[in-house]
Design an enzyme around this catalytic site. Structure first.
Site, PDB file in Angstrom:
ATOM      1  N   ASP A 169       4.443  -5.477  -0.802  1.00 30.81           N
ATOM      2  CA  ASP A 169       4.290  -6.320  -2.006  1.00 30.81           C
ATOM      3  C   ASP A 169       2.745  -6.725  -2.690  1.00 30.81           C
ATOM      4  OD1 ASP A 169       2.944  -7.385   0.381  1.00 30.81           O
ATOM      5  OD2 ASP A 169       3.281  -9.397   0.085  1.00 30.81           O
TER       6      ASP A 169
ATOM      7  N   HIS B 187       8.752   0.525   3.018  1.00 25.78           N
ATOM      8  CA  HIS B 187       9.077  -0.144   2.022  1.00 25.78           C
ATOM      9  C   HIS B 187       7.732  -0.396   1.387  1.00 25.78           C
ATOM     10  CE1 HIS B 187      10.865  -3.981   0.933  1.00 25.78           C
ATOM     11  NE2 HIS B 187       9.723  -4.399   0.678  1.00 25.78           N
TER      12      HIS B 187
ATOM     13  N   ASP C  70      14.110   4.532   8.833  1.00 28.01           N
ATOM     14  CA  ASP C  70      12.876   4.962   7.944  1.00 28.01           C
ATOM     15  C   ASP C  70      13.749   4.877   6.534  1.00 28.01           C
ATOM     16  OD1 ASP C  70      10.824   6.109   6.537  1.00 28.01           O
ATOM     17  OD2 ASP C  70      11.492   8.342   6.784  1.00 28.01           O
TER      18      ASP C  70
ATOM     19  N   GLU D 128       7.670  -1.095   6.694  1.00 25.48           N
ATOM     20  CA  GLU D 128       6.785  -1.385   5.959  1.00 25.48           C
ATOM     21  C   GLU D 128       5.487  -0.692   6.299  1.00 25.48           C
ATOM     22  OE1 GLU D 128       7.040  -5.322   4.475  1.00 25.48           O
ATOM     23  OE2 GLU D 128       5.329  -5.126   2.941  1.00 25.48           O
TER      24      GLU D 128
HETATM   25  O1  9MR Z   1       2.831  -8.671   9.702  1.00 28.22           O
HETATM   26  C1  9MR Z   1       3.688  -9.921   9.365  1.00 28.22           C
HETATM   27  C2  9MR Z   1       4.518 -10.138  10.798  1.00 28.22           C
HETATM   28  O2  9MR Z   1       3.612 -10.427  11.639  1.00 28.22           O
HETATM   29  C3  9MR Z   1       5.209 -11.374  10.467  1.00 28.22           C
HETATM   30  O3  9MR Z   1       6.224 -11.422  11.576  1.00 28.22           O
HETATM   31  C4  9MR Z   1       5.994 -11.074   9.160  1.00 28.22           C
HETATM   32  C5  9MR Z   1       6.803 -12.174   8.792  1.00 28.22           C
HETATM   33  O4  9MR Z   1       6.178 -13.306   8.362  1.00 28.22           O
HETATM   34  O5  9MR Z   1       5.267 -10.955   7.878  1.00 28.22           O
HETATM   35  C6  9MR Z   1       4.307  -9.820   8.070  1.00 28.22           C
HETATM   36  O6  9MR Z   1       3.555  -9.578   7.083  1.00 28.22           O
HETATM   37  C7  9MR Z   1       4.190  -9.410   5.852  1.00 28.22           C
HETATM   38  C8  9MR Z   1       3.454 -10.576   5.051  1.00 28.22           C
HETATM   39  O7  9MR Z   1       3.939 -11.778   5.464  1.00 28.22           O
HETATM   40  C9  9MR Z   1       3.781 -10.197   3.401  1.00 28.22           C
HETATM   41  N1  9MR Z   1       3.289  -8.878   3.165  1.00 28.22           N
HETATM   42  C10 9MR Z   1       4.039  -7.824   3.878  1.00 28.22           C
HETATM   43  C11 9MR Z   1       3.547  -7.909   5.408  1.00 28.22           C
HETATM   44  C12 9MR Z   1       4.089  -6.770   6.465  1.00 28.22           C
HETATM   45  O8  9MR Z   1       5.468  -6.998   6.561  1.00 28.22           O
END
Ligand code: 9MR
Length: 576
Positions: free
Chosen positions: A167, A497, A545, A554
């Site tokens: 993102d 992602h 993947d 991601e």
């Molecule tokens: O890494 C984060 C993970 O531990 C959480 O379970 C998840 C859901 O809240 O969010 C992950 O972090 C994401 C973040 O919220 C937004 N940017 C992408 C991050 C990686 O997926």
């Protein structure tokens, strides 16, 4: 859905160190030992033996055998292991097998930078792009960002930093651990007796615009984020002055692909939080001692900001980011900040030696508690960052306490070794579904970081073995025969992602750069794509993947920072 998992002999597809552990995993129904052979690219058998049957593995649901060819120590390229009629992917045995991974894993951060044009001359034309989020239409940030309605009456220039992941959001909680791991990879070259190759992280080692400025490039890269975190601090004279805004991101989620310059969403500052405030305190304090020789003015500014932040956090110790604040960006909520308090106090103490911070360190429940949990540290669980630095960075804690702290790292490492010994694929994580969660690859690596630190502290070879072997899992010795690092290994992730490197959606766009790690197998299946495709998967199989699976595939700065730390350790092992 049945994934193509290739040959049933599972190896580290990148390779093995000549003097390191060399194990592989055979998937087979056979219950008795089988012969194996190690072959050169021309078919010559250079080693052979018999497998060790292990029975059923809970994490994968597979019946496996272990192949141990540690005795083979000659350097060679494109070796294969043959057993049960199957030939593994090719791999190398080389001292320098991880050398380039040190810079590849760090290069990811430059390519994720916000607020600066990415120079294709440095990193390849496919990654060149104009600066994002500098307030140039259609962008609506980040040079003059308002708060969410009702949160504050000012705007901030919060340009810069790294995009968090796939993102375009920027989060202080997560920026903190990522910055800290880069700083610690650098600091390790000063403190670890087995490092001694610190020039590999010096100036002119990365392809960043600051190369040649007589400052180690890894510090230049970390500063890009730390400068941004400093901008997120609430100005003096405002309510909650000294606290730090939790995050800055789009008002609503955007689709994929989307270049940073093309993001039309309003950008907003979200409320300050105690966790974000302590993340700035910890990393700015650590940064202050590392930049002191290179830029004393910046070091002093960072230390002042760290002290101000820490004091603000103590005055407002329970301002939590809402777990429901997840539209347009992730929540990164955390309702227990005792670990962030410990980490920040530790960094401030290590930098200043001041009694007030030492008192807070020793009074923290985390100073005596077990901070090294079975499933590893991460963005929301940061006490280990403080503990590892108290163990490795010289300080004035009483001798007995220091010895206890250092021993706690060794004790944790012993537990990870025991866990890994029970795993068919050798990773230092329990073989339960609870070990396979969002971003879990970074937790596997962070357990390897603890093992590596135990080796740095003690010189005991068994810890080095554990740290090195843990990475076999990441590079393909796993149920999926999948290397999770782009460009590294015969069958490696490349469709992570991300809005920027979205080749899967548009062939004109690149794949992620070499050295980008995927989040990894996640038994929670927390995205609709993974859920419909993989429902019922055994934990180690819960990965795909595909760019649509943000919960398994991601990219993220805090995952690549773990990879960068361990890659530098691994590269040093090859040079030793
Ligand atoms: O890494 C984060 C993970 O531990 C959480 O379970 C998840 C859901 O809240 O969010 C992950 O972090 C994401 C973040 O919220 C937004 N940017 C992408 C991050 C990686 O997926």
């Amino acid at each position: 859905y049945v994934p193509d998992t290739g040959p049933r002999v599972r190896v580290n597809q990148v390779g093995y160190l000549p003097d390191g552990p060399k194990r592989a995993t055979l998937v087979t129904d056979a219950t008795t030992a089988l012969p194996w052979q190690l072959k050169t690219s021309t078919g010559t058998v250079v080693a052979s033996g018999t497998t060790t049957p292990r029975g059923l593995d809970a994490a994968s649901g597979q019946n496996t055998h272990t192949i141990d060819f540690t005795g083979y120590a000659a350097q060679a390229r494109d070796l294969t292991l043959v057993a049960d009629g199957e030939t593994s992917h090719p791999f190398d045995v080389q001292k320098n097998v991880y050398d380039r991974l040190r810079s590849d894993s760090l290069q990811f951060f430059y390519i994720q930078r916000s607020g600066i044009a990415i120079d294709g001359g440095l990193v390849g034309a496919q990654y060149a792009r104009p600066a994002g989020h500098l307030g140039v239409a259609p962008n609506q940030g980040d040079t003059d960002v308002p708060c969410q309605p009702g949160v504050c009456d000012y705007r901030l220039d919060a340009r810069g930093g790294w995009y968090d992941a796939g993102d375009h959001g920027k989060y202080v909680v997560n920026g903190g651990i990522a910055t800290a791991q880069l700083l610690s990879a650098y600091e390790r070259t000063k403190t670890a007796p087995t490092a001694g190759f610190g020039t590999a992280l010096g100036d002119n080692t990365l392809r960043v615009p600051e190369r040649g400025n007589a400052v180690p490039d890894i510090l230049d890269e970390a500063r890009w984020e730390l400068d941004w975190m400093l901008r997120m601090q609430v100005p003096a004279g405002k309510p909650l002055a000294g606290m730090v805004h939790h995050k800055l991101h789009d008002q609503n989620w955007t689709g994929l692909p989307l270049a940073p310059t093309a993001d039309p969403q309003p950008r907003e500052l979200h409320p300050p939080s105690t966790a974000a405030t302590l993340n700035l305190a910890a990393t700015a304090a650590q940064g202050a001692r590392l930049w002191a020789p290179y830029d004393p003015a910046f070091a002093a500014r960072a230390l002042t900001a760290a002290k101000t932040a820490y004091a603000a956090a103590k005055a407002h110790p329970a301002v939590y980011a809402s777990g429901a604040d997840g539209n347009g960006g992730g929540a990164y909520s955390d309702n227990d900040v005792t670990d962030e308090f410990y980490w920040a106090a530790a960094e401030l103490y290590l930098t200043t030696g001041a009694a007030t911070y030492r008192t807070d360190v020793t009074a923290s429940p985390h100073h005596t508690g077990d901070v090294f949990t079975a499933t590893g540290f991460s963005w929301g669980s940061t006490a280990a960052l403080g503990r590892l630095d108290l163990a490795t960075v010289p300080n004035g804690l009483p001798k007995a306490d220091r010895a206890r702290i250092r021993q706690s790292v060794l004790t944790a490492a012993d537990a990870y070794l025991a866990t890994a010994g029970g795993q068919a694929y050798g990773l230092p994580m329990p073989g339960t579904p609870g070990s396979y969660f969002w971003g879990g690859n970074s937790n596997v690596i962070n357990n390897a970081v603890v093992l590596a630190t135990a080796y740095d502290l003690s010189g005991r070879a068994t810890y080095r073995t554990g740290a090195v072997e843990a990475m076999d899992y990441i590079f393909g010795r796993n149920a999926l025969n999948q290397s999770y690092v782009t460009g590294w290994g015969e069958h490696a992730s490349e469709n992570q992602h991300t809005r920027i490197f979205a080749n899967q959606l548009d062939p004109a766009l690149p794949h992620p750069p070499a050295g980008s790690i995927a989040g990894g197998a996640n038994a929670g299946l927390d995205d609709p794509f993974a859920k419909q495709l993989l429902d019922g998967c055994k934990p180690m199989f819960c990965y795909v993947d595909d760019i649509n699976s943000y919960a398994t595939n991601e990219v993220a700065i805090n995952w690549n920072s773990a990879l960068a730390w361990i890659s530098s350790f691994l590269a040093d092992q090859g040079a030793a």
